[in-house]
Design a protein around this motif. Sequence first.
Motif, PDB file in Angstrom:
ATOM      1  N   PRO A  55       0.804  -1.219   0.000  1.00  0.00           N
ATOM      2  CA  PRO A  55       0.000   0.000   0.000  1.00  0.00           C
ATOM      3  C   PRO A  55       0.845   1.281   0.000  1.00  0.00           C
ATOM      4  CG  PRO A  55       0.068  -0.945   2.206  1.00  0.00           C
ATOM      5  CD  PRO A  55       0.796  -1.892   1.305  1.00  0.00           C
ATOM      6  N   GLN A  56       0.133   2.418  -0.019  1.00  0.00           N
ATOM      7  CA  GLN A  56       0.808   3.716  -0.056  1.00  0.00           C
ATOM      8  C   GLN A  56       1.644   3.935   1.205  1.00  0.00           C
ATOM      9  OE1 GLN A  56      -3.105   5.247  -0.551  1.00  0.00           O
ATOM     10  NE2 GLN A  56      -2.544   6.484  -2.319  1.00  0.00           N
ATOM     11  N   THR A  58       4.694   2.912   1.978  1.00  0.00           N
ATOM     12  CA  THR A  58       5.493   1.806   2.517  1.00  0.00           C
ATOM     13  C   THR A  58       6.881   1.731   1.884  1.00  0.00           C
ATOM     14  OG1 THR A  58       4.500   0.367   0.867  1.00  0.00           O
ATOM     15  CG2 THR A  58       3.498   0.359   3.076  1.00  0.00           C
ATOM     16  N   GLY A  59       7.156   2.627   0.934  1.00  0.00           N
ATOM     17  CA  GLY A  59       8.431   2.575   0.218  1.00  0.00           C
ATOM     18  C   GLY A  59       8.249   2.092  -1.212  1.00  0.00           C
ATOM     19  N   SER A  60       7.009   2.158  -1.696  1.00  0.00           N
ATOM     20  CA  SER A  60       6.720   1.609  -3.028  1.00  0.00           C
ATOM     21  C   SER A  60       7.466   2.368  -4.133  1.00  0.00           C
ATOM     22  CB  SER A  60       5.215   1.592  -3.295  1.00  0.00           C
ATOM     23  OG  SER A  60       4.696   2.902  -3.217  1.00  0.00           O
ATOM     24  N   THR A  61       7.661   3.674  -3.968  1.00  0.00           N
ATOM     25  CA  THR A  61       8.359   4.431  -5.017  1.00  0.00           C
ATOM     26  C   THR A  61       9.838   4.061  -5.046  1.00  0.00           C
ATOM     27  OG1 THR A  61       6.873   6.219  -4.436  1.00  0.00           O
ATOM     28  CG2 THR A  61       8.596   6.755  -6.007  1.00  0.00           C
ATOM     29  N   ALA A  62      10.408   3.847  -3.858  1.00  0.00           N
ATOM     30  CA  ALA A  62      11.823   3.442  -3.813  1.00  0.00           C
ATOM     31  C   ALA A  62      11.982   2.087  -4.511  1.00  0.00           C
ATOM     32  CB  ALA A  62      12.294   3.365  -2.367  1.00  0.00           C
ATOM     33  N   ARG A 276      13.947  -0.272   3.494  1.00  0.00           N
ATOM     34  CA  ARG A 276      14.523   1.050   3.793  1.00  0.00           C
ATOM     35  C   ARG A 276      15.977   0.936   4.264  1.00  0.00           C
ATOM     36  NH1 ARG A 276      11.688   5.608   7.575  1.00  0.00           N
ATOM     37  NH2 ARG A 276      13.536   6.849   7.920  1.00  0.00           N
ATOM     38  N   LYS A 308      20.602  12.433   2.326  1.00  0.00           N
ATOM     39  CA  LYS A 308      19.176  12.107   2.244  1.00  0.00           C
ATOM     40  C   LYS A 308      18.748  11.213   3.417  1.00  0.00           C
ATOM     41  CE  LYS A 308      15.143  11.395  -0.012  1.00  0.00           C
ATOM     42  NZ  LYS A 308      14.141  12.436  -0.226  1.00  0.00           N
ATOM     43  N   PHE A 310      18.725   7.961   3.136  1.00  0.00           N
ATOM     44  CA  PHE A 310      18.092   6.793   2.515  1.00  0.00           C
ATOM     45  C   PHE A 310      19.013   6.251   1.425  1.00  0.00           C
ATOM     46  CE2 PHE A 310      14.380   8.952   4.221  1.00  0.00           C
ATOM     47  CZ  PHE A 310      13.573   7.907   4.620  1.00  0.00           C
ATOM     48  N   LEU A 324      15.301  10.015  -4.340  1.00  0.00           N
ATOM     49  CA  LEU A 324      13.911  10.387  -4.604  1.00  0.00           C
ATOM     50  C   LEU A 324      13.706  11.835  -4.146  1.00  0.00           C
ATOM     51  CD1 LEU A 324      11.955   7.177  -3.473  1.00  0.00           C
ATOM     52  CD2 LEU A 324      12.709   7.830  -5.763  1.00  0.00           C
ATOM     53  N   LYS A 328       9.439  12.126  -0.715  1.00  0.00           N
ATOM     54  CA  LYS A 328       9.674  10.759  -0.231  1.00  0.00           C
ATOM     55  C   LYS A 328      10.819  10.793   0.765  1.00  0.00           C
ATOM     56  CE  LYS A 328       6.645   9.280  -3.128  1.00  0.00           C
ATOM     57  NZ  LYS A 328       5.351   8.745  -2.726  1.00  0.00           N
ATOM     58  N   GLY A 329      10.532  10.370   1.974  1.00  0.00           N
ATOM     59  CA  GLY A 329      11.527  10.437   3.035  1.00  0.00           C
ATOM     60  C   GLY A 329      11.499  11.820   3.666  1.00  0.00           C
ATOM     61  N   TYR A 332       9.601  14.954   9.657  1.00  0.00           N
ATOM     62  CA  TYR A 332       8.484  15.442  10.477  1.00  0.00           C
ATOM     63  C   TYR A 332       8.667  14.927  11.901  1.00  0.00           C
ATOM     64  CZ  TYR A 332       6.774  11.058   8.304  1.00  0.00           C
ATOM     65  OH  TYR A 332       6.674   9.783   7.800  1.00  0.00           O
TER      66      TYR A 332
HETATM   67  P1  A3P Z   1       8.009   9.241   4.520  1.00  0.00           P
HETATM   68  O1  A3P Z   1       8.140  10.298   3.477  1.00  0.00           O
HETATM   69  O2  A3P Z   1       6.803   9.393   5.374  1.00  0.00           O
HETATM   70  O3  A3P Z   1       9.280   9.044   5.343  1.00  0.00           O
HETATM   71  P2  A3P Z   1       5.668   5.482  -0.944  1.00  0.00           P
HETATM   72  O4  A3P Z   1       6.671   5.652  -2.020  1.00  0.00           O
HETATM   73  O5  A3P Z   1       5.050   4.118  -0.940  1.00  0.00           O
HETATM   74  O6  A3P Z   1       4.679   6.598  -0.884  1.00  0.00           O
HETATM   75  O7  A3P Z   1       6.465   5.527   0.446  1.00  0.00           O
HETATM   76  C1  A3P Z   1       7.100   6.687   0.894  1.00  0.00           C
HETATM   77  C2  A3P Z   1       7.996   6.270   2.048  1.00  0.00           C
HETATM   78  O8  A3P Z   1       9.054   5.457   1.550  1.00  0.00           O
HETATM   79  C3  A3P Z   1       8.691   7.399   2.740  1.00  0.00           C
HETATM   80  O9  A3P Z   1       7.820   7.834   3.762  1.00  0.00           O
HETATM   81  C4  A3P Z   1       9.999   6.777   3.244  1.00  0.00           C
HETATM   82  O10 A3P Z   1      10.030   6.578   4.633  1.00  0.00           O
HETATM   83  C5  A3P Z   1      10.031   5.407   2.573  1.00  0.00           C
HETATM   84  N1  A3P Z   1      11.282   5.036   1.914  1.00  0.00           N
HETATM   85  C6  A3P Z   1      11.849   3.805   1.963  1.00  0.00           C
HETATM   86  N2  A3P Z   1      12.975   3.763   1.249  1.00  0.00           N
HETATM   87  C7  A3P Z   1      13.149   5.003   0.737  1.00  0.00           C
HETATM   88  C8  A3P Z   1      14.158   5.578  -0.086  1.00  0.00           C
HETATM   89  N3  A3P Z   1      15.205   4.858  -0.527  1.00  0.00           N
HETATM   90  N4  A3P Z   1      14.041   6.900  -0.405  1.00  0.00           N
HETATM   91  C9  A3P Z   1      13.004   7.632   0.047  1.00  0.00           C
HETATM   92  N5  A3P Z   1      11.996   7.124   0.815  1.00  0.00           N
HETATM   93  C10 A3P Z   1      12.073   5.825   1.155  1.00  0.00           C
END
Ligand code: A3P
Length: 376
Positions: A55-56, A58-62, A276, A308, A310, A324, A328-329, A332
């Motif tokens: 799901p959203q 969780t790190g899906s974009t990474a 992560r 970063k 990450f 990213l 992302k990351g 807060y």
């Molecule tokens: P936060 O921004 O709340 O820390 P998604 O891509 O599914 O929306 O997930 C975003 C989350 O991916 C980020 O949440 C971050 O914690 C996590 N994440 C894991 N690996 C990462 C990476 N290599 N670069 C950036 N964010 C990463």
Amino acid sequence: LHSLSPIQMAKKYFQIYPEERDPIWMNPCDDKRHYNIWSPNKSCYQFPRFLIVGPQKTGSTALYTFLQLHPSLLTNVPSNRTFEEIQFFNGPNYHKGIDWYMQFFPLSNLADKFNMTTSTISNITPTVNNANNGTMMVHNQRNYFSRTPPIYAEESMHYFEKSSTYFDGEQVPMRVHSLLPHARIVIILINPTLRAYSWYQHMRVHNLSVALDFSFYEVVSLNIPDKHLIDKGTMKRLRDLRNRCLNPGMYAIHIERWLSFFPSQQITIIDGEELRHNPISVMDRLQTFLKLEPHIDYHQKIRFDHHKGFFCSINPSTNNTKCLGKSKGRQYPKIDRLSGKYLHRYFWHHNLALSKLLNRLRISLPNWLVTELSRL
Ligand code: A3P
């Protein structure tokens, strides 16, 4: 006996059978009658071989970005509205049909990446010869298909897509299974409390008024002073935000739904914490699960970026990292104690159900789950 024009006939038909108005798209490559009348300009390679379903937060974009670094993989072209996510199987896009979906996987991009012509690719007939492991093989199927496929196999050329709204969509597993029964499904899980908090923070950055006006605790607990003074519209927006924070985190319910359509061998569950902190071993196992050729060493592709905080992609020409974007990351404040306690209780039964499910599937429990279940 009455006869009607096709349009009128269709209207009449759907008046009698309204439940059939909702289409279910099947794969032309899995049915020789459909395949034989399909346009010769289309290719079975224009469907993704696996989906990252979220799901959203969780790190899906990474994960999506790391997979794009693999030489055998290609992802969809971006959508104007939803960027890298096509969001086909949930929501209104599904009604736009298979051709709409396939336009995100153009033959020309495959041809460019894999140094072939588009007609060579559209002439390949991939057939699934083992429904359980999803392996696609290319055969000379002259007896089965009238379009003559070539004799060679092309195993190292796959489209994939990532839409992190798929995970908890009620109809999604059924729809994905109808169109892509052999696809592999990639799920990422983090502590649902942190996922909910990350979503709340995401909505604050997007200036959602209820996320700005109410604390995280107020949103998830709906425990708000003078609640009776809140107008109906605001209350609805609050409830919607609460649902988007909490519902995807009921992991076991959603995974059971996927399992009612897909065999467990086609589904992999990634620990988002490990993704992560130690993505190189995650990518290693994922390549094995997806049977990717060649199996590459991600030490050459990604590296921890101290700025970063990450892991980020390595640019091969400069050896610099490319991370990213700032969405992302994010930085807060840590989750407050009251919300943490509330959500620990709220997700308790869901987490317990998840642990039973993972035990049943013989998947070791992620550390965050063990910690949650051992906390009183
Ligand atoms: P936060 O921004 O709340 O820390 P998604 O891509 O599914 O929306 O997930 C975003 C989350 O991916 C980020 O949440 C971050 O914690 C996590 N994440 C894991 N690996 C990462 C990476 N290599 N670069 C950036 N964010 C990463």
